[in-house]
Design an enzyme around this catalytic site. Structure first.
Site, PDB file in Angstrom:
ATOM      1  N   LYS A 179      -1.088   4.410  15.597  1.00 55.47           N
ATOM      2  CA  LYS A 179      -0.225   3.241  15.384  1.00 55.47           C
ATOM      3  C   LYS A 179       0.432   2.777  16.685  1.00 55.47           C
ATOM      4  O   LYS A 179       0.618   1.586  16.912  1.00 55.47           O
ATOM      5  CB  LYS A 179       0.873   3.571  14.373  1.00 55.47           C
TER       6      LYS A 179
ATOM      7  N   TYR B  54      -8.174   7.383  -2.189  1.00 56.88           N
ATOM      8  CA  TYR B  54      -7.332   7.389  -0.982  1.00 56.88           C
ATOM      9  C   TYR B  54      -6.283   8.501  -1.110  1.00 56.88           C
ATOM     10  O   TYR B  54      -5.630   8.648  -2.145  1.00 56.88           O
ATOM     11  CB  TYR B  54      -6.614   6.045  -0.828  1.00 56.88           C
TER      12      TYR B  54
ATOM     13  N   TYR C  85      -6.893  11.205   6.229  1.00 57.07           N
ATOM     14  CA  TYR C  85      -7.605  10.367   7.214  1.00 57.07           C
ATOM     15  C   TYR C  85      -8.625  11.160   8.040  1.00 57.07           C
ATOM     16  O   TYR C  85      -9.814  11.135   7.753  1.00 57.07           O
ATOM     17  CB  TYR C  85      -6.589   9.711   8.161  1.00 57.07           C
TER      18      TYR C  85
HETATM   19  C1  5PA Z   1      -3.853   9.324  11.031  1.00 52.70           C
HETATM   20  C2  5PA Z   1      -4.559   8.049  10.650  1.00 52.70           C
HETATM   21  N1  5PA Z   1      -5.889   7.940  10.908  1.00 52.70           N
HETATM   22  C3  5PA Z   1      -6.572   6.814  10.598  1.00 52.70           C
HETATM   23  C4  5PA Z   1      -5.947   5.729   9.989  1.00 52.70           C
HETATM   24  C5  5PA Z   1      -6.778   4.491   9.656  1.00 52.70           C
HETATM   25  O1  5PA Z   1      -6.444   3.457  10.563  1.00 52.70           O
HETATM   26  P1  5PA Z   1      -6.581   1.929  10.117  1.00 52.70           P
HETATM   27  O2  5PA Z   1      -5.580   1.740   9.009  1.00 52.70           O
HETATM   28  O3  5PA Z   1      -6.270   1.146  11.366  1.00 52.70           O
HETATM   29  O4  5PA Z   1      -7.990   1.715   9.628  1.00 52.70           O
HETATM   30  C6  5PA Z   1      -4.564   5.794   9.718  1.00 52.70           C
HETATM   31  C7  5PA Z   1      -3.882   4.610   9.056  1.00 52.70           C
HETATM   32  N2  5PA Z   1      -2.745   4.980   8.289  1.00 52.70           N
HETATM   33  C8  5PA Z   1      -2.024   4.026   7.469  1.00 52.70           C
HETATM   34  C9  5PA Z   1      -0.624   4.615   7.221  1.00 52.70           C
HETATM   35  O5  5PA Z   1       0.117   4.048   6.411  1.00 52.70           O
HETATM   36  O6  5PA Z   1      -0.304   5.661   7.873  1.00 52.70           O
HETATM   37  C10 5PA Z   1      -2.164   2.613   7.672  1.00 52.70           C
HETATM   38  C11 5PA Z   1      -2.711   3.281   6.442  1.00 52.70           C
HETATM   39  C12 5PA Z   1      -3.854   6.973  10.048  1.00 52.70           C
HETATM   40  O7  5PA Z   1      -2.521   7.092   9.824  1.00 52.70           O
END
Ligand code: 5PA
Length: 337
Positions: free
Chosen positions: A51, A269, A295
Protein backbone atom coordinates in the site's frame (compact mmCIF):
# COMPACT_ATOMS: atom_id res chain seq x y z
CA UNK A 1 10.57 7.89 -16.97
CA UNK A 2 6.91 8.61 -17.62
CA UNK A 3 6.31 8.96 -13.86
CA UNK A 4 8.45 12.05 -13.49
CA UNK A 5 5.52 14.42 -14.02
CA UNK A 6 3.77 13.10 -10.87
CA UNK A 7 4.64 14.34 -7.38
CA UNK A 8 5.80 11.61 -4.97
CA UNK A 9 6.00 11.69 -1.13
CA UNK A 10 8.72 9.32 0.11
CA UNK A 11 7.41 6.62 2.46
CA UNK A 12 9.86 3.80 1.62
CA UNK A 13 13.43 3.07 2.80
CA UNK A 14 14.48 3.15 -0.87
CA UNK A 15 14.40 0.37 -3.49
CA UNK A 16 12.91 -2.76 -1.90
CA UNK A 17 15.42 -5.59 -1.52
CA UNK A 18 15.40 -8.82 -3.56
CA UNK A 19 15.84 -12.19 -1.79
CA UNK A 20 16.84 -15.41 -3.56
CA UNK A 21 14.79 -18.48 -2.55
CA UNK A 22 17.38 -21.19 -3.41
CA UNK A 23 16.02 -23.72 -0.89
CA UNK A 24 12.45 -23.36 -2.16
CA UNK A 25 13.63 -23.66 -5.77
CA UNK A 26 15.65 -26.79 -4.94
CA UNK A 27 12.73 -28.33 -3.03
CA UNK A 28 10.59 -27.78 -6.14
CA UNK A 29 13.08 -29.67 -8.33
CA UNK A 30 15.72 -27.05 -9.12
CA UNK A 31 14.22 -26.36 -12.55
CA UNK A 32 13.92 -22.56 -12.10
CA UNK A 33 15.52 -19.77 -10.06
CA UNK A 34 13.12 -18.06 -7.63
CA UNK A 35 13.68 -14.51 -6.40
CA UNK A 36 11.40 -12.32 -4.25
CA UNK A 37 11.02 -8.55 -4.28
CA UNK A 38 10.37 -7.67 -0.64
CA UNK A 39 7.60 -5.05 -0.44
CA UNK A 40 6.98 -6.62 3.00
CA UNK A 41 10.24 -4.96 4.06
CA UNK A 42 9.96 -1.67 2.18
CA UNK A 43 9.35 0.77 5.05
CA UNK A 44 9.50 1.38 8.78
CA UNK A 45 5.78 2.19 8.96
CA UNK A 46 3.71 -0.45 10.82
CA UNK A 47 4.15 -3.75 8.90
CA UNK A 48 5.22 -2.11 5.60
CA UNK A 49 3.75 -3.59 2.37
CA UNK A 50 2.40 -2.76 -1.07
CA UNK A 51 0.00 0.00 0.00
CA UNK A 52 2.80 2.42 0.85
CA UNK A 53 4.08 2.43 -2.73
CA UNK A 54 0.60 3.54 -3.82
CA UNK A 55 0.30 6.15 -1.05
CA UNK A 56 3.54 7.81 -2.22
CA UNK A 57 1.58 9.19 -5.21
CA UNK A 58 -1.61 9.94 -3.24
CA UNK A 59 -0.14 11.79 -0.23
CA UNK A 60 0.85 14.91 -2.25
CA UNK A 61 -2.84 15.25 -3.21
CA UNK A 62 -3.79 15.01 0.50
CA UNK A 63 -1.19 17.56 1.64
CA UNK A 64 -2.12 19.99 -1.15
CA UNK A 65 -5.73 20.17 0.02
CA UNK A 66 -5.28 20.72 3.81
CA UNK A 67 -7.51 17.74 4.66
CA UNK A 68 -8.15 16.86 8.32
CA UNK A 69 -8.79 13.10 7.97
CA UNK A 70 -7.82 10.24 5.68
CA UNK A 71 -10.72 7.78 5.29
CA UNK A 72 -10.29 4.29 3.90
CA UNK A 73 -12.00 0.90 3.86
CA UNK A 74 -11.22 -2.80 4.02
CA UNK A 75 -11.95 -6.02 5.84
CA UNK A 76 -11.41 -6.44 9.59
CA UNK A 77 -7.79 -7.63 9.05
CA UNK A 78 -7.17 -5.24 6.14
CA UNK A 79 -3.56 -4.21 5.47
CA UNK A 80 -4.82 -1.18 3.55
CA UNK A 81 -6.66 0.35 6.51
CA UNK A 82 -3.76 -0.38 8.88
CA UNK A 83 -1.27 1.36 6.58
CA UNK A 84 -3.63 4.33 6.11
CA UNK A 85 -3.60 4.77 9.92
CA UNK A 86 0.20 4.51 10.07
CA UNK A 87 0.63 7.01 7.23
CA UNK A 88 -1.91 9.43 8.74
CA UNK A 89 0.08 9.32 12.01
CA UNK A 90 3.25 10.18 10.13
CA UNK A 91 1.47 13.10 8.40
CA UNK A 92 -0.13 14.36 11.62
CA UNK A 93 -3.63 13.66 10.27
CA UNK A 94 -6.51 11.64 11.73
CA UNK A 95 -7.54 8.32 10.17
CA UNK A 96 -11.04 6.85 9.97
CA UNK A 97 -11.16 3.26 8.74
CA UNK A 98 -14.38 1.51 7.77
CA UNK A 99 -13.80 -2.20 8.33
CA UNK A 100 -16.41 -4.51 6.92
CA UNK A 101 -17.25 -8.18 7.30
CA UNK A 102 -15.43 -9.25 4.16
CA UNK A 103 -14.48 -12.67 5.54
CA UNK A 104 -16.76 -15.47 6.87
CA UNK A 105 -14.82 -15.73 10.15
CA UNK A 106 -14.11 -19.36 11.14
CA UNK A 107 -15.67 -20.44 14.46
CA UNK A 108 -12.20 -21.03 15.97
CA UNK A 109 -11.16 -17.44 15.19
CA UNK A 110 -14.37 -15.66 16.22
CA UNK A 111 -13.20 -14.57 19.68
CA UNK A 112 -10.02 -12.88 18.41
CA UNK A 113 -10.42 -12.03 14.69
CA UNK A 114 -11.36 -8.39 15.36
CA UNK A 115 -8.84 -7.98 18.21
CA UNK A 116 -5.42 -9.15 16.97
CA UNK A 117 -2.99 -8.47 14.11
CA UNK A 118 -3.65 -5.54 11.80
CA UNK A 119 -6.70 -4.17 13.60
CA UNK A 120 -4.87 -4.28 16.98
CA UNK A 121 -2.00 -2.30 15.43
CA UNK A 122 -4.43 0.27 13.96
CA UNK A 123 -6.00 0.84 17.37
CA UNK A 124 -2.57 1.15 19.05
CA UNK A 125 -1.75 3.97 16.60
CA UNK A 126 -4.98 5.80 17.48
CA UNK A 127 -6.96 4.92 14.35
CA UNK A 128 -10.74 5.58 14.50
CA UNK A 129 -11.60 1.98 13.61
CA UNK A 130 -15.27 1.47 12.68
CA UNK A 131 -16.54 -2.12 12.40
CA UNK A 132 -19.42 -2.40 9.89
CA UNK A 133 -21.46 -5.58 9.17
CA UNK A 134 -21.52 -5.15 5.34
CA UNK A 135 -20.05 -7.97 3.23
CA UNK A 136 -17.14 -8.23 0.77
CA UNK A 137 -16.88 -6.25 -2.45
CA UNK A 138 -13.81 -4.61 -4.04
CA UNK A 139 -15.84 -1.70 -5.43
CA UNK A 140 -17.23 1.53 -3.94
CA UNK A 141 -19.30 1.09 -0.75
CA UNK A 142 -22.20 2.88 1.04
CA UNK A 143 -20.46 2.50 4.42
CA UNK A 144 -17.53 4.46 3.02
CA UNK A 145 -19.71 7.29 1.70
CA UNK A 146 -21.58 7.44 5.03
CA UNK A 147 -18.30 7.92 6.95
CA UNK A 148 -17.24 10.69 4.56
CA UNK A 149 -20.54 12.60 4.79
CA UNK A 150 -20.62 12.27 8.60
CA UNK A 151 -17.17 13.88 8.86
CA UNK A 152 -18.15 16.67 6.47
CA UNK A 153 -21.31 17.38 8.51
CA UNK A 154 -19.02 17.75 11.53
CA UNK A 155 -17.04 20.40 9.64
CA UNK A 156 -14.01 18.26 8.84
CA UNK A 157 -12.34 17.78 5.44
CA UNK A 158 -11.92 14.01 4.85
CA UNK A 159 -9.78 12.59 2.01
CA UNK A 160 -11.22 9.34 0.58
CA UNK A 161 -8.87 6.47 -0.28
CA UNK A 162 -10.91 3.56 -1.74
CA UNK A 163 -10.21 -0.13 -1.10
CA UNK A 164 -6.60 -0.96 -1.91
CA UNK A 165 -6.33 2.56 -3.42
CA UNK A 166 -7.43 0.84 -6.61
CA UNK A 167 -10.30 3.10 -7.67
CA UNK A 168 -8.15 6.16 -6.87
CA UNK A 169 -7.02 8.03 -10.00
CA UNK A 170 -3.34 7.57 -8.98
CA UNK A 171 -3.78 4.01 -7.62
CA UNK A 172 -1.66 2.39 -10.33
CA UNK A 173 1.31 4.80 -10.30
CA UNK A 174 3.17 3.29 -7.34
CA UNK A 175 3.68 -0.01 -9.10
CA UNK A 176 4.65 1.57 -12.39
CA UNK A 177 7.59 2.84 -10.33
CA UNK A 178 8.06 -0.69 -8.98
CA UNK A 179 8.60 -1.93 -12.54
CA UNK A 180 11.20 0.80 -13.20
CA UNK A 181 12.93 -0.33 -10.01
CA UNK A 182 12.94 -3.98 -11.15
CA UNK A 183 14.57 -2.98 -14.47
CA UNK A 184 17.23 -1.07 -12.53
CA UNK A 185 17.87 -4.01 -10.20
CA UNK A 186 18.12 -6.44 -13.14
CA UNK A 187 21.03 -4.32 -14.40
CA UNK A 188 22.66 -4.31 -10.94
CA UNK A 189 22.18 -8.07 -10.49
CA UNK A 190 23.15 -8.87 -14.07
CA UNK A 191 20.08 -11.04 -14.58
CA UNK A 192 16.72 -10.74 -16.37
CA UNK A 193 13.50 -11.94 -14.78
CA UNK A 194 11.45 -14.05 -17.18
CA UNK A 195 8.18 -13.92 -15.20
CA UNK A 196 6.81 -11.77 -12.37
CA UNK A 197 4.23 -13.45 -10.10
CA UNK A 198 2.01 -11.14 -8.02
CA UNK A 199 -1.17 -11.37 -5.93
CA UNK A 200 -4.25 -9.54 -7.26
CA UNK A 201 -7.45 -8.50 -5.43
CA UNK A 202 -8.51 -4.85 -5.99
CA UNK A 203 -6.04 -4.73 -8.87
CA UNK A 204 -3.88 -1.58 -8.72
CA UNK A 205 -0.72 -3.49 -7.73
CA UNK A 206 -0.82 -5.90 -10.67
CA UNK A 207 -2.12 -3.15 -12.96
CA UNK A 208 0.78 -0.87 -12.10
CA UNK A 209 3.34 -3.63 -12.62
CA UNK A 210 1.71 -4.59 -15.93
CA UNK A 211 1.77 -0.99 -17.24
CA UNK A 212 5.25 -0.43 -15.82
CA UNK A 213 6.58 -3.49 -17.64
CA UNK A 214 4.64 -2.50 -20.78
CA UNK A 215 6.94 0.55 -20.98
CA UNK A 216 9.65 -2.03 -21.83
CA UNK A 217 7.44 -4.25 -23.98
CA UNK A 218 7.38 -6.86 -21.21
CA UNK A 219 3.75 -6.81 -19.99
CA UNK A 220 3.47 -10.48 -20.90
CA UNK A 221 6.00 -11.31 -18.18
CA UNK A 222 3.36 -10.49 -15.52
CA UNK A 223 1.30 -13.32 -13.99
CA UNK A 224 -1.40 -12.13 -11.56
CA UNK A 225 -2.77 -14.63 -9.04
CA UNK A 226 -6.35 -13.92 -7.97
CA UNK A 227 -6.98 -13.88 -4.21
CA UNK A 228 -10.38 -12.13 -4.33
CA UNK A 229 -12.31 -15.34 -4.98
CA UNK A 230 -14.33 -13.22 -7.43
CA UNK A 231 -11.99 -13.32 -10.46
CA UNK A 232 -14.48 -11.79 -12.90
CA UNK A 233 -14.77 -8.64 -10.74
CA UNK A 234 -11.01 -8.54 -10.17
CA UNK A 235 -10.27 -9.08 -13.89
CA UNK A 236 -12.60 -6.26 -14.94
CA UNK A 237 -11.36 -3.80 -12.29
CA UNK A 238 -7.67 -4.59 -12.87
CA UNK A 239 -7.97 -4.27 -16.67
CA UNK A 240 -9.76 -0.93 -16.21
CA UNK A 241 -6.93 0.30 -13.97
CA UNK A 242 -4.35 -0.94 -16.51
CA UNK A 243 -5.91 1.14 -19.28
CA UNK A 244 -6.54 4.16 -17.03
CA UNK A 245 -2.94 4.12 -15.78
CA UNK A 246 -1.53 3.60 -19.29
CA UNK A 247 -3.36 6.72 -20.45
CA UNK A 248 -2.52 8.67 -17.26
CA UNK A 249 1.27 8.22 -17.69
CA UNK A 250 1.11 8.79 -21.44
CA UNK A 251 2.01 5.26 -22.50
CA UNK A 252 -1.23 5.45 -24.46
CA UNK A 253 -1.38 1.77 -25.31
CA UNK A 254 -4.74 0.05 -24.84
CA UNK A 255 -4.90 -3.49 -23.51
CA UNK A 256 -7.78 -5.94 -23.81
CA UNK A 257 -6.43 -8.60 -21.48
CA UNK A 258 -3.80 -9.64 -18.95
CA UNK A 259 -2.81 -12.95 -17.35
CA UNK A 260 -4.98 -13.60 -14.25
CA UNK A 261 -4.72 -17.12 -12.81
CA UNK A 262 -7.96 -17.67 -10.88
CA UNK A 263 -7.24 -21.21 -9.60
CA UNK A 264 -6.06 -20.27 -6.10
CA UNK A 265 -8.54 -17.70 -4.76
CA UNK A 266 -10.82 -20.30 -3.16
CA UNK A 267 -12.79 -21.09 -1.16
CA UNK A 268 -13.58 -17.35 -0.73
CA UNK A 269 -11.70 -14.10 -0.13
CA UNK A 270 -9.87 -14.22 3.19
CA UNK A 271 -10.18 -17.97 3.76
CA UNK A 272 -7.21 -20.21 2.83
CA UNK A 273 -7.58 -23.51 0.98
CA UNK A 274 -5.40 -26.56 1.74
CA UNK A 275 -2.85 -25.57 -0.89
CA UNK A 276 -2.58 -22.11 0.68
CA UNK A 277 -1.65 -23.57 4.07
CA UNK A 278 0.81 -25.97 2.41
CA UNK A 279 2.42 -23.05 0.53
CA UNK A 280 2.74 -20.92 3.68
CA UNK A 281 4.40 -23.82 5.53
CA UNK A 282 6.63 -24.79 2.57
CA UNK A 283 8.01 -21.27 2.12
CA UNK A 284 8.26 -20.86 5.90
CA UNK A 285 10.20 -24.08 6.43
CA UNK A 286 12.52 -23.69 3.40
CA UNK A 287 13.25 -19.93 3.51
CA UNK A 288 12.19 -18.68 6.96
CA UNK A 289 9.87 -16.21 5.20
CA UNK A 290 6.24 -15.74 6.21
CA UNK A 291 3.17 -15.23 4.04
CA UNK A 292 -0.48 -14.89 5.01
CA UNK A 293 -3.65 -16.94 4.35
CA UNK A 294 -5.53 -14.06 2.64
CA UNK A 295 -3.08 -12.75 0.02
CA UNK A 296 0.55 -13.85 -0.32
CA UNK A 297 -0.18 -17.43 0.79
CA UNK A 298 -2.39 -17.72 -2.30
CA UNK A 299 0.08 -16.10 -4.70
CA UNK A 300 2.85 -18.33 -3.27
CA UNK A 301 0.50 -21.30 -3.77
CA UNK A 302 0.13 -20.16 -7.38
CA UNK A 303 3.89 -19.83 -7.87
CA UNK A 304 4.50 -23.31 -6.43
CA UNK A 305 1.78 -24.88 -8.61
CA UNK A 306 3.09 -23.13 -11.75
CA UNK A 307 6.59 -24.52 -11.04
CA UNK A 308 5.20 -28.01 -10.34
CA UNK A 309 3.25 -28.06 -13.63
CA UNK A 310 6.29 -26.88 -15.61
CA UNK A 311 4.62 -23.61 -16.64
CA UNK A 312 8.07 -22.02 -16.67
CA UNK A 313 10.91 -22.87 -19.06
CA UNK A 314 13.89 -24.72 -17.53
CA UNK A 315 16.35 -22.24 -16.06
CA UNK A 316 13.89 -19.32 -15.93
CA UNK A 317 14.35 -16.54 -13.38
CA UNK A 318 11.01 -16.06 -11.60
CA UNK A 319 10.42 -12.91 -9.53
CA UNK A 320 7.83 -13.41 -6.80
CA UNK A 321 6.42 -10.15 -5.42
CA UNK A 322 5.97 -10.33 -1.63
CA UNK A 323 3.45 -7.57 -0.87
CA UNK A 324 3.34 -7.98 2.94
CA UNK A 325 0.35 -9.15 5.00
CA UNK A 326 1.94 -11.68 7.39
CA UNK A 327 0.78 -9.42 10.22
CA UNK A 328 -2.70 -10.98 10.00
CA UNK A 329 -1.42 -14.51 10.80
CA UNK A 330 -2.49 -14.20 14.46
CA UNK A 331 -6.11 -13.94 13.25
CA UNK A 332 -5.72 -17.39 11.64
CA UNK A 333 -4.03 -19.31 14.45
CA UNK A 334 -6.40 -22.30 14.24
CA UNK A 335 -5.04 -23.20 10.76
CA UNK A 336 -1.53 -23.73 12.13
CA UNK A 337 -2.05 -25.10 15.63
C1 5PA B 1 -0.68 -8.12 1.63
C2 5PA B 1 -1.48 -7.87 0.38
N1 5PA B 1 -1.11 -8.51 -0.77
C3 5PA B 1 -1.78 -8.31 -1.92
C4 5PA B 1 -2.89 -7.47 -1.99
C5 5PA B 1 -3.61 -7.30 -3.32
O1 5PA B 1 -3.31 -6.02 -3.85
P1 5PA B 1 -4.35 -5.28 -4.80
O2 5PA B 1 -5.56 -5.01 -3.95
O3 5PA B 1 -3.63 -4.03 -5.26
O4 5PA B 1 -4.68 -6.21 -5.94
C6 5PA B 1 -3.30 -6.78 -0.83
C7 5PA B 1 -4.50 -5.85 -0.90
N2 5PA B 1 -5.18 -5.73 0.34
C8 5PA B 1 -6.43 -5.00 0.47
C9 5PA B 1 -6.58 -4.64 1.96
O5 5PA B 1 -7.66 -4.15 2.33
O6 5PA B 1 -5.59 -4.86 2.72
C10 5PA B 1 -6.85 -4.06 -0.53
C11 5PA B 1 -7.57 -5.37 -0.33
C12 5PA B 1 -2.58 -6.98 0.38
O7 5PA B 1 -2.92 -6.34 1.52
Amino acid sequence: ALLDKFEKYDLLFGPSPISKFENLAKTLGGKVNIYAKREDRNSGLAFAGNKLRKFEYIVPDILAGDYTHIVSIGGIQSNQTLMIVATACKLGLKAVTVQENWVPIPEAEKATYDKVGNIEAARIMGGDVRLVPDGFDIGMRKSFDDALSELKEQGYKPYPVPAGCSEHKYGGLGFVGFADEVIQQEKELGIKFDKIVVCCVTGSTAAGIFVGMAQYGREKDVIAIDASGKPENTFEQTLRIINHTSELIGLNKKFDSFNLDSRFGGPVYGIPNEGTIEAIKLLGSTEGTLTDPVYEGKSMQGLIQLVREDAFEEGSNILYVHLGGASSLSAYQSYFS
